[in-house]
Scaffold this motif. Structure first.
Motif, mmCIF file in Angstrom:
data_model
loop_
_atom_site.group_PDB
_atom_site.id
_atom_site.type_symbol
_atom_site.label_atom_id
_atom_site.label_comp_id
_atom_site.label_asym_id
_atom_site.label_seq_id
_atom_site.Cartn_x
_atom_site.Cartn_y
_atom_site.Cartn_z
ATOM 1 N N UNK A 198 -15.078 -11.921 15.503
ATOM 2 C CA UNK A 198 -13.737 -12.443 15.227
ATOM 3 C C UNK A 198 -12.789 -12.051 16.351
ATOM 4 N N UNK A 199 -12.859 -10.808 16.802
ATOM 5 C CA UNK A 199 -11.970 -10.368 17.883
ATOM 6 C C UNK A 199 -12.293 -11.143 19.162
ATOM 7 N N UNK A 200 -13.575 -11.348 19.405
ATOM 8 C CA UNK A 200 -13.958 -12.103 20.603
ATOM 9 C C UNK A 200 -13.422 -13.523 20.533
ATOM 10 N N UNK A 201 -13.477 -14.103 19.336
ATOM 11 C CA UNK A 201 -12.954 -15.476 19.193
ATOM 12 C C UNK A 201 -11.454 -15.516 19.441
ATOM 13 N N UNK A 202 -10.791 -14.422 19.109
ATOM 14 C CA UNK A 202 -9.349 -14.358 19.337
ATOM 15 C C UNK A 202 -9.030 -13.907 20.769
ATOM 16 N N UNK A 203 -10.088 -13.772 21.593
ATOM 17 C CA UNK A 203 -9.937 -13.312 22.983
ATOM 18 C C UNK A 203 -9.287 -11.942 23.059
ATOM 19 N N UNK A 243 2.768 -2.366 -8.525
ATOM 20 C CA UNK A 243 3.620 -3.180 -7.651
ATOM 21 C C UNK A 243 3.801 -2.469 -6.327
ATOM 22 N N UNK A 244 3.814 -3.259 -5.245
ATOM 23 C CA UNK A 244 3.997 -2.662 -3.913
ATOM 24 C C UNK A 244 5.373 -2.038 -3.821
ATOM 25 N N UNK A 245 5.377 -0.823 -3.327
ATOM 26 C CA UNK A 245 6.672 -0.174 -3.106
ATOM 27 C C UNK A 245 6.981 -0.331 -1.624
ATOM 28 N N UNK A 246 8.090 -0.880 -1.302
ATOM 29 C CA UNK A 246 8.430 -1.112 0.101
ATOM 30 C C UNK A 246 7.913 -2.461 0.553
ATOM 31 N N UNK A 247 7.979 -2.733 1.857
ATOM 32 C CA UNK A 247 7.567 -4.037 2.368
ATOM 33 C C UNK A 247 6.073 -4.234 2.151
ATOM 34 N N UNK A 248 5.643 -5.445 1.858
ATOM 35 C CA UNK A 248 4.217 -5.673 1.598
ATOM 36 C C UNK A 248 3.379 -5.517 2.869
ATOM 37 N N UNK A 249 2.144 -5.066 2.707
ATOM 38 C CA UNK A 249 1.218 -4.940 3.827
ATOM 39 C C UNK A 249 0.578 -6.310 4.058
ATOM 40 N N UNK A 250 0.959 -6.951 5.144
ATOM 41 C CA UNK A 250 0.505 -8.318 5.392
ATOM 42 C C UNK A 250 -0.687 -8.351 6.338
ATOM 43 N N UNK A 251 -1.598 -7.425 6.145
ATOM 44 C CA UNK A 251 -2.767 -7.380 7.027
ATOM 45 C C UNK A 251 -3.549 -8.689 6.975
ATOM 46 N N UNK A 270 -8.954 -10.596 11.802
ATOM 47 C CA UNK A 270 -9.657 -9.418 12.333
ATOM 48 C C UNK A 270 -9.355 -8.189 11.473
ATOM 49 N N UNK A 271 -8.127 -8.088 11.011
ATOM 50 C CA UNK A 271 -7.770 -6.937 10.171
ATOM 51 C C UNK A 271 -8.462 -7.024 8.812
ATOM 52 N N UNK A 272 -8.684 -8.223 8.346
ATOM 53 C CA UNK A 272 -9.413 -8.360 7.088
ATOM 54 C C UNK A 272 -10.843 -7.877 7.273
ATOM 55 N N UNK A 273 -11.450 -8.257 8.387
ATOM 56 C CA UNK A 273 -12.806 -7.770 8.667
ATOM 57 C C UNK A 273 -12.817 -6.258 8.825
ATOM 58 N N UNK A 274 -11.758 -5.727 9.426
ATOM 59 C CA UNK A 274 -11.692 -4.271 9.574
ATOM 60 C C UNK A 274 -11.757 -3.595 8.214
ATOM 61 N N UNK A 275 -11.051 -4.164 7.268
ATOM 62 C CA UNK A 275 -11.065 -3.581 5.923
ATOM 63 C C UNK A 275 -12.428 -3.742 5.271
ATOM 64 N N UNK A 276 -13.069 -4.885 5.562
ATOM 65 C CA UNK A 276 -14.409 -5.088 4.998
ATOM 66 C C UNK A 276 -15.358 -4.014 5.526
ATOM 67 N N UNK A 277 -15.227 -3.695 6.803
ATOM 68 C CA UNK A 277 -16.093 -2.663 7.390
ATOM 69 C C UNK A 277 -15.770 -1.293 6.809
#
Lengths: 100, 894
Positions: free
Chosen positions: B499-504, B464-472, B477-484
């Motif tokens: 993805x970052x380019x699409x988000x400008x 179980x997550x201890x503390x506030x959940x990591x809402x990445x 873009x952060x999901x792709x970062x984790x994939x990399x």
């Protein structure tokens, strides 16, 4: 399981590792060699390609779960087990008192 | 007098009526032979007729028929009634005869206990009955067991019918072949003992492990042998374990119904999962056999079938007792399945919106929250998104994040590697088209999965997550970062950058990580080069390009990048009036092999021309001009190019003076200029003064195929300048005259339309044509445009984006024949076209209250205009972006 499920084609379970997958593939290829069973061989080859690529295997593992599947389907794997229990439970049925 | 419902075809009056009796209404009928008679009667009523006074032949005949029909109970009752009435010797004899028939019937069915009861009753009523001693003797023999029953076989003079009776006894009563094999009443070499021993060995073999055919052949057991049913049973069991269910069924069907082994037929059929009869009961021994062999799960299957039916038909009103029964049966029959059953049941209940508390109570607690559960939950949420809206996809990603933790702990996934990357890519795929969400706008307790961890075992609680959940996962873009991070593959990094380019956003971080992870990849270096170029950090851009060239100098992307960067540097130096530097740059350009192709030498000459004019090198400028004029064989064409280069270099006026009259239509010549500029990485500009001339030229183009490349470039220049009507005209002409680039012209058309369905059709057809011609660059641009449209207008407004090939010709025909520019006012003036309903489900977490108030006060259209004006979107143009003109486009989602 879905139709054309690669696991079903190779006859492996969900926990199969690389070695098990390869062994299953070789076994199936012996059973369906390309010169004698080209259609089946192609299916087996496609299944092996899908299963040996870790990313494809992972995607298959993620998406194979159907949350709305029939609960009866939980018994599908169970039915494949037919355990040798020895003569005693069979004889117990025969000796059970006959009701009139 | 009639007897209700009863007929006798005996050729005379109904015998019982002679007794003055009548069957009551409660009789039921059945037919035995040629007689129809009551199976059960309920007492007698006097009929008022004159009764007989003694037993008559018809009575005897009737009793005989009842006995022959195996109705010994009826026969006894009738005879006793006769005797009660007449109390004569004949009636007593008749009674005794029926008692004998009953006795034989009971013994025939081996009902010794019932026979003993009959003997005791007769002993009380008729103690002097002559047959009682014989009956006592026979009972005594029967109770002596199998040995006593078989002993008479040793008598060689034993009548055949007795021998057959004993054989029938063995056939019907033998429940353990060992008893016969070890029965010392028979000699050891007696055929029955030998056969029984063989049967036992075969039975033991077939129930203990795989048995081959030789072990179960039993050649000594003939078809007439009392052990023949055992032989068929052994074959059925062998077929059952070999999974030859058809053979098993056939073997079971050949077992005599009244033989001892027939008891197992029902059990075996249930284990083959044949449909059970309604209300069929499973005896304790049958249930134990099913459980031991594992092949019979009929009861569990039945309750699960009922529960599935309830989930399908009753929605949220599934009776909890069905869940309770399923859990109870599963715990008894298949306890190892209970965890999965509870998990699947709770998810099905969630999908059906069954009240949670009732489900928990029926299951006897919550289900286990392991990787299997979280995977089910995530997939369920993906299914729910179609009806509940895209916000659920964020929650699905939250469930997948929980799945990740548990899957790694349970060794479903490694902690790093392509499998884990595949999970992140799946999450990113779910989030496509959804804009990143600001954390401040998330609902309270979003992503908090702590309630799922109640009543869980320690190994589950540990994750179980201890503390506030990591809402990445709310940011793609952060999901792709984790994939990399999980798998540093080039395609993952490319997705992250895109993805970052699409988000400008600024994709430099992603590109730098890419370089660090994969130093030999040239793609991230080119990305960094482009980024530096955009920032005007040209020296840095050159360094990145040098590194890319060091890796792969011959790659087309690298060669093109070198050319473009040099052009960019030259133009910058020309803007800064640094003539010598610009001349040096143009000399370097001239030395590149890639500038020798097509019209590129003319462009390089144009750059050198401007550099020479800055340096006041008239001869050099003349020479450069001649190169271009000779190249085009047309001075006016060269002048057009030089004017454009001068404009791009920031010259306020042209040194060429008054331009020569054009020898070719402006659309063709300026189109060619636009194409050259595109190749060199420069954006040509269409001015408002050109528009009417271009429109006139386009409508007067001859029937010969046009230069498709030039026409596309002209269209894109017009698009950048915001001349939508001109773009519409160019795309129409291009669709008619340039079959090789229809994809590009359809894409141009899509970018200036406002009708969503038509945009969708054009994009889909453009995609299909681009796919066929393997134009990856165009496909990428179409995809980016589609994503941008989704971001601006909401997912509900865009079609599925796919169209079968059969529709492509129709779309091309429709668009090429439509020459009337759509009146955009038709789409804009009506506020209903832009009401909040169009964006329902797009902004899942709601707008800020102030913005909502503004929209409510002004209406969405006016609110968008005001915001656009405030933020300076009013006259913004750029490649691929249309300026909002007269309220045509609203950059803000509502």
């Amino acid at each position: 399981m879905k139709q054309d499920d690669p696991r079903q084609t190779l006859g492996i379970g969900t926990e199969a590792d690389d070695e098990t997958i390869r062994a299953a593939y070789l076994r199936k290829v012996k059973e369906f060699p390309p010169d004698r069973a080209p259609v089946e061989f192609e299916k087996i080859r496609d299944a092996y390609d899908a299963m040996r690529d870790p990313a494809r295997r992972a995607i298959e593992m993620l998406t194979v779960a159907d949350p709305a599947c029939a609960l009866q389907s939980l018994l599908e794997d169970r039915n494949t087990e037919r355990i040798f229990a020895g003569p005693a439970p069979w004889l117990a049925v025969l000796k059970e008192r006959k009701r009139q | 007098m009639a007897v209700s419902g009863l007929e006798f075809a005996m050729g005379g009056p109904v015998p019982h009526l002679r007794l003055g009796i009548q069957f009551t209404e409660s009789c039921s009928k059945h037919t035995i032979g040629r007689y129809t008679m009551a199976r059960k009667y309920r007492g007698f009523k006097p009929t008022g007729q004159k009764a007989a006074t003694s037993v008559e032949p018809q009575d005897l005949e009737y009793v005989a028929q009842l006995i022959a029909a195996n109705r010994s109970i009826l026969a006894v009752d009738y005879a006793r009634e006769l005797h009660r009435r007449f109390n004569s010797t004949e009636s007593l004899e008749l009674v005794f005869r029926t008692y004998w028939a009953r006795w034989e019937s009971l013994l025939e069915n081996d009902l010794e206990t019932e026979a003993e009861g009959l003997l005791e009753r007769i002993d009380k009523r008729h103690p002097r009955a002559p047959f009682l001693p014989e009956w006592r003797e026979e009972l005594k023999t029967r109770k002596g067991g199998l040995a006593a029953r078989l002993a008479p076989l040793n008598d060689t003079a034993l009548p055949e019918e007795k021998r057959l009776a004993i054989a029938n006894f063995v056939r019907r009563q033998l429940t353990d072949p060992r008893e016969l094999a070890n029965c010392e009443a028979l000699p050891a070499n007696h055929p029955w003992r030998v056969a029984a021993a063989a049967v036992w060995l075969a039975f033991e073999a077939v129930t203990t492990g795989p048995a081959d055919d030789s072990a179960i052949a039993l050649p000594d057991v003939a078809r007439s042998s009392p052990l023949a049913p055992w032989k068929m049973l052994i074959r059925a069991i062998a077929a059952f374990y070999r999974r030859e269910d058809g053979l098993c069924e056939r073997s079971l069907a050949s077992i005599e119904a009244n033989s001892a082994p027939a008891k197992l037929a029902a059990a075996l059929r249930a284990m083959l999962l044949c449909p059970a009869a309604p209300g069929a009961q499973v005896s304790p021994a049958n249930g134990a056999l099913m459980q031991a062999t594992g092949g019979g799960l009929t009861e569990l299957q039945t309750v699960l079938r009922g529960l599935d039916h309830a989930f399908g038909e009753q929605g949220s009103r599934v009776p909890p007792n069905l869940i309770r029964d399923a859990v109870a049966v599963c715990e008894r029959v298949a306890p190892d399945l209970i965890v999965r059953l509870k998990q699947h049941t709770s998810i099905r209940a969630m999908l059906n919106q069954v009240p949670l508390q009732s489900v928990l109570e029926a299951m006897g607690g919550s289900s286990r929250k392991d990787a299997h559960f979280w995977r089910l939950l995530a997939r369920a949420m993906e299914k729910m998104a179609a009806a509940a809206g895209p916000a659920v996809l964020f929650e699905a990603c939250g469930a997948w994040e929980e799945f990740r933790k548990h899957a790694i702990a349970e060794k479903w996934l490694p902690a790093q590697g392509p499998e884990l990357a595949a999970l992140y890519l799946h999450m990113a795929h779910l989030l496509r088209g959804l804009p990143p969400v600001q954390m401040s706008r998330l609902p309270l307790r979003f992503g908090d999965m702590s309630s799922y961890y109640e009543d869980q075992p320690p190994e589950i609680l540990a994750l179980r997550s201890k503390g506030p959940p990591d809402l990445y996962f709310v940011d793609r873009a952060k999901v792709f970062e984790r994939a990399c991070a999980a798998e540093p593959a080039p395609e993952n990094f490319a997705r992250w950058v895109r993805c970052i380019d699409e988000q400008n956003g600024n994709s430099d971080l992603a590109a730098e990580r890419w370089v660090a992870a994969r130093p030999n990849d040239r793609a991230p270096l080119l990305c960094l080069m482009v980024s530096a170029e955009k920032r005007n950090a040209l020296q840095k851009a050159v360094k990145y390009l040098d590194r890319a060239e060091a890796l792969d100098p011959m790659h087309p992307d690298v060669r093109r990048a070198r050319m473009r960067l040099l052009v960019s540097m030259t133009l910058k130096h020309l803007e800064q009036k640094k003539g010598s530097l610009a001349a040096k740059d143009s000399k370097q350009l001239d030395e590149l092999p890639q500038t020798k192709q097509g019209d590129r030498p003319a462009f390089v000459a144009a750059l050198r021309f401007v550099a020479c004019t800055i340096l006041q090198d008239k001869a050099g400028a003349e020479a450069a001009y001649r190169i271009a004029a000779n190249h085009f064989a047309d001075d006016s064409m060269a002048e057009l190019l030089f004017l454009e280069v001068e404009r791009r270099a920031g010259c306020r006026s042209s040194v060429l003076g008054k331009p020569q009259p054009p020898t070719k239509p402006l659309a063709a010549s300026f189109g060619r200029v636009c194409a050259i500029c595109d190749e060199m990485g420069v954006e040509a500009k269409v001015t408002s003064a050109m528009v009417p001339i271009l429109q006139r030229d386009l409508s007067q183009l001859d029937k010969r195929p046009a230069d498709s490349r030039a026409l596309v470039a002209l269209g894109e220049a017009a698009l950048r300048a915001g001349f939508d009507e001109l773009v519409f005209l160019i795309s129409g002409e291009g669709l008619k005259r340039c079959p090789d680039r229809r994809a590009a012209f359809l894409f141009l058309r899509a970018q200036i339309l406002l009708e969503n369905e038509r945009i969708s059709d054009c994009l889909a057809a453009a995609s299909e044509l681009a796919r066929r011609s393997h134009d990856e660059n165009l496909l990428q641009r179409i995809s980016e445009f589609r994503t941008e449209e989704l971001a601006m207008m909401g997912p509900a407004t865009m079609g599925p984006g796919t169209v079968g090939t059969v529709n492509v010709p129709a779309i091309v025909k429709r668009e090429s024949e439509d020459t009337v520019f759509p009146d955009h006012d038709d789409f804009i003036d009506d506020e209903d076209d832009l009401d909040d309903g169009d964006f329902d489900g797009y902004d899942p977490f709601g707008l800020p209250r102030e913005l909502k108030d503004m929209v409510e006060r002004m209406g969405p259209q006016e609110a968008a205009r005001q915001l656009a004006r405030m933020l300076g979107f009013a006259n913004k143009g750029g490649r691929g972006k249309k300026p909002p003109k007269n309220g045509q486009r609203f950059p803000f989602p509502f």
